[in-house]
Design a protein around this motif. Sequence first.
Motif, PDB file in Angstrom:
ATOM      1  N   ASP A  80       0.843  -1.196   0.000  1.00 33.28           N
ATOM      2  CA  ASP A  80       0.000   0.000   0.000  1.00 33.28           C
ATOM      3  C   ASP A  80       0.877   1.244   0.000  1.00 33.28           C
ATOM      4  O   ASP A  80       1.945   1.283   0.624  1.00 33.28           O
ATOM      5  CB  ASP A  80      -0.906   0.023   1.231  1.00 33.28           C
ATOM      6  CG  ASP A  80      -1.972  -1.063   1.190  1.00 33.28           C
ATOM      7  OD1 ASP A  80      -2.270  -1.562   0.082  1.00 33.28           O
ATOM      8  OD2 ASP A  80      -2.491  -1.424   2.260  1.00 33.28           O
ATOM      9  N   ALA A  81       0.418   2.261  -0.690  1.00 31.68           N
ATOM     10  CA  ALA A  81       1.172   3.511  -0.770  1.00 31.68           C
ATOM     11  C   ALA A  81       1.026   4.314   0.519  1.00 31.68           C
ATOM     12  O   ALA A  81      -0.063   4.355   1.106  1.00 31.68           O
ATOM     13  CB  ALA A  81       0.678   4.344  -1.943  1.00 31.68           C
ATOM     14  N   PRO A  82       2.101   4.974   0.974  1.00 31.31           N
ATOM     15  CA  PRO A  82       1.945   5.934   2.066  1.00 31.31           C
ATOM     16  C   PRO A  82       1.150   7.139   1.565  1.00 31.31           C
ATOM     17  O   PRO A  82       1.061   7.383   0.364  1.00 31.31           O
ATOM     18  CB  PRO A  82       3.388   6.326   2.403  1.00 31.31           C
ATOM     19  CG  PRO A  82       4.156   6.050   1.155  1.00 31.31           C
ATOM     20  CD  PRO A  82       3.476   4.905   0.467  1.00 31.31           C
ATOM     21  N   ASP A  83       0.563   7.872   2.482  1.00 29.85           N
ATOM     22  CA  ASP A  83      -0.192   9.047   2.055  1.00 29.85           C
ATOM     23  C   ASP A  83       0.761  10.205   1.737  1.00 29.85           C
ATOM     24  O   ASP A  83       1.969  10.131   1.979  1.00 29.85           O
ATOM     25  CB  ASP A  83      -1.253   9.442   3.079  1.00 29.85           C
ATOM     26  CG  ASP A  83      -0.681   9.804   4.451  1.00 29.85           C
ATOM     27  OD1 ASP A  83       0.484  10.266   4.524  1.00 29.85           O
ATOM     28  OD2 ASP A  83      -1.390   9.648   5.451  1.00 29.85           O
ATOM     29  N   VAL A 125      10.310   6.207   5.220  1.00 33.69           N
ATOM     30  CA  VAL A 125       9.006   6.467   5.832  1.00 33.69           C
ATOM     31  C   VAL A 125       9.022   5.876   7.232  1.00 33.69           C
ATOM     32  O   VAL A 125       9.000   4.655   7.410  1.00 33.69           O
ATOM     33  CB  VAL A 125       7.863   5.845   5.010  1.00 33.69           C
ATOM     34  CG1 VAL A 125       6.514   6.101   5.684  1.00 33.69           C
ATOM     35  CG2 VAL A 125       7.867   6.388   3.594  1.00 33.69           C
ATOM     36  N   GLY A 126       9.071   6.719   8.244  1.00 32.50           N
ATOM     37  CA  GLY A 126       9.090   6.241   9.619  1.00 32.50           C
ATOM     38  C   GLY A 126      10.265   5.314   9.870  1.00 32.50           C
ATOM     39  O   GLY A 126      11.379   5.543   9.405  1.00 32.50           O
ATOM     40  N   TYR A 131      10.613   3.709   1.217  1.00 31.57           N
ATOM     41  CA  TYR A 131      11.129   5.031   0.896  1.00 31.57           C
ATOM     42  C   TYR A 131      10.063   5.720   0.053  1.00 31.57           C
ATOM     43  O   TYR A 131       9.380   5.069  -0.747  1.00 31.57           O
ATOM     44  CB  TYR A 131      12.441   4.936   0.117  1.00 31.57           C
ATOM     45  CG  TYR A 131      13.670   4.841   0.991  1.00 31.57           C
ATOM     46  CD1 TYR A 131      14.638   5.835   0.973  1.00 31.57           C
ATOM     47  CD2 TYR A 131      13.856   3.776   1.853  1.00 31.57           C
ATOM     48  CE1 TYR A 131      15.765   5.768   1.787  1.00 31.57           C
ATOM     49  CE2 TYR A 131      14.966   3.691   2.672  1.00 31.57           C
ATOM     50  CZ  TYR A 131      15.918   4.692   2.635  1.00 31.57           C
ATOM     51  OH  TYR A 131      17.020   4.627   3.448  1.00 31.57           O
ATOM     52  N   ALA A 132       9.900   7.020   0.213  1.00 32.01           N
ATOM     53  CA  ALA A 132       8.827   7.698  -0.517  1.00 32.01           C
ATOM     54  C   ALA A 132       9.131   9.176  -0.690  1.00 32.01           C
ATOM     55  O   ALA A 132       9.963   9.758   0.017  1.00 32.01           O
ATOM     56  CB  ALA A 132       7.491   7.528   0.209  1.00 32.01           C
ATOM     57  N   CYS A 133       8.426   9.776  -1.658  1.00 34.30           N
ATOM     58  CA  CYS A 133       8.491  11.215  -1.891  1.00 34.30           C
ATOM     59  C   CYS A 133       7.256  11.625  -2.687  1.00 34.30           C
ATOM     60  O   CYS A 133       6.641  10.791  -3.364  1.00 34.30           O
ATOM     61  CB  CYS A 133       9.756  11.615  -2.643  1.00 34.30           C
ATOM     62  SG  CYS A 133       9.925  10.852  -4.271  1.00 34.30           S
ATOM     63  N   VAL A 194       5.418   8.661  -5.052  1.00 33.70           N
ATOM     64  CA  VAL A 194       6.347   7.653  -5.553  1.00 33.70           C
ATOM     65  C   VAL A 194       6.965   6.971  -4.339  1.00 33.70           C
ATOM     66  O   VAL A 194       7.424   7.645  -3.412  1.00 33.70           O
ATOM     67  CB  VAL A 194       7.440   8.286  -6.431  1.00 33.70           C
ATOM     68  CG1 VAL A 194       8.484   7.250  -6.827  1.00 33.70           C
ATOM     69  CG2 VAL A 194       6.829   8.921  -7.680  1.00 33.70           C
ATOM     70  N   TYR A 195       6.950   5.637  -4.333  1.00 37.24           N
ATOM     71  CA  TYR A 195       7.491   4.938  -3.162  1.00 37.24           C
ATOM     72  C   TYR A 195       8.180   3.651  -3.592  1.00 37.24           C
ATOM     73  O   TYR A 195       7.982   3.155  -4.706  1.00 37.24           O
ATOM     74  CB  TYR A 195       6.395   4.668  -2.132  1.00 37.24           C
ATOM     75  CG  TYR A 195       5.267   3.747  -2.572  1.00 37.24           C
ATOM     76  CD1 TYR A 195       5.160   2.456  -2.057  1.00 37.24           C
ATOM     77  CD2 TYR A 195       4.291   4.173  -3.470  1.00 37.24           C
ATOM     78  CE1 TYR A 195       4.111   1.620  -2.434  1.00 37.24           C
ATOM     79  CE2 TYR A 195       3.244   3.347  -3.843  1.00 37.24           C
ATOM     80  CZ  TYR A 195       3.159   2.070  -3.316  1.00 37.24           C
ATOM     81  OH  TYR A 195       2.124   1.243  -3.693  1.00 37.24           O
ATOM     82  N   ALA A 196       9.040   3.131  -2.724  1.00 31.88           N
ATOM     83  CA  ALA A 196       9.878   1.993  -3.081  1.00 31.88           C
ATOM     84  C   ALA A 196      10.170   1.158  -1.839  1.00 31.88           C
ATOM     85  O   ALA A 196      10.029   1.620  -0.697  1.00 31.88           O
ATOM     86  CB  ALA A 196      11.176   2.481  -3.705  1.00 31.88           C
TER      87      ALA A 196
END
Length: 231
Positions: A80-83, A125-126, A131-133, A194-196
């Motif tokens: 699931d994508a982070p917000d 992320v936390g 990882y996200a942006c 975008v997240y990984a």
Amino acid sequence: MQQLSIPARFNGPPTSGNGGYSAGSLAAFVDGCARVRLHRPPPLDTVLEVRGADSGVDLLDGDTLVASARPDELNMQVPDAPDLAAARAASQRFPGFERHLYPTCFVCGPGRPAGDGLELFAGPVGEGDLYACPWQPAPDLLDADGEVKEVFVWSALDCPSGFGAFGDHQRPMLLGELTLEHYAPVPGGEELVVYAWPMGSERRKFYGGAAVASATGAVLAAARATWIAVD
């Protein structure tokens, strides 16, 4: 004979093409989901030949094989994508702000003029593995329908997949292979996430997944990447 060239603007390392942009440029010659393998750093501002091979295409610089693209299937579980709020906070922790091996990279280089690159600064992320942006695509990345051109979706999932694969390690890495699948058009008129995430490693190879999602969490495209540690 079909040809393509990687303009100097779309560099990764200073003297070669960004891996995602280069892979996406070749993937345009393959219908549907494609797997692109980079056999050597793609040269910039060089006319390259696209030649049919097996069920896909090869990219050649004279007699030298630069890359190959073949139809494939992703078959990957996408988290699931982070917000957006989490992605914005994560971006402030981008490891490349402190030290970056390729600071002028088109996708993740913080050393480019504002608006000239994608500015995808993925951070942790936390305390988890993601990882996200955030990503607000610029107008020059869009087609006539206001959607992000496919080559820039490939670009966007390149570098973040690397940080997802090996975190903030500063060992030199180059993209070896990228497989990408579209699930829906990527709209240019809204802020995206975008997240990984990591997918394991084997000696010099590091594996990572990446995706782009809408602000509501709908996954629009995803990719699986192989990164190679180099000396």
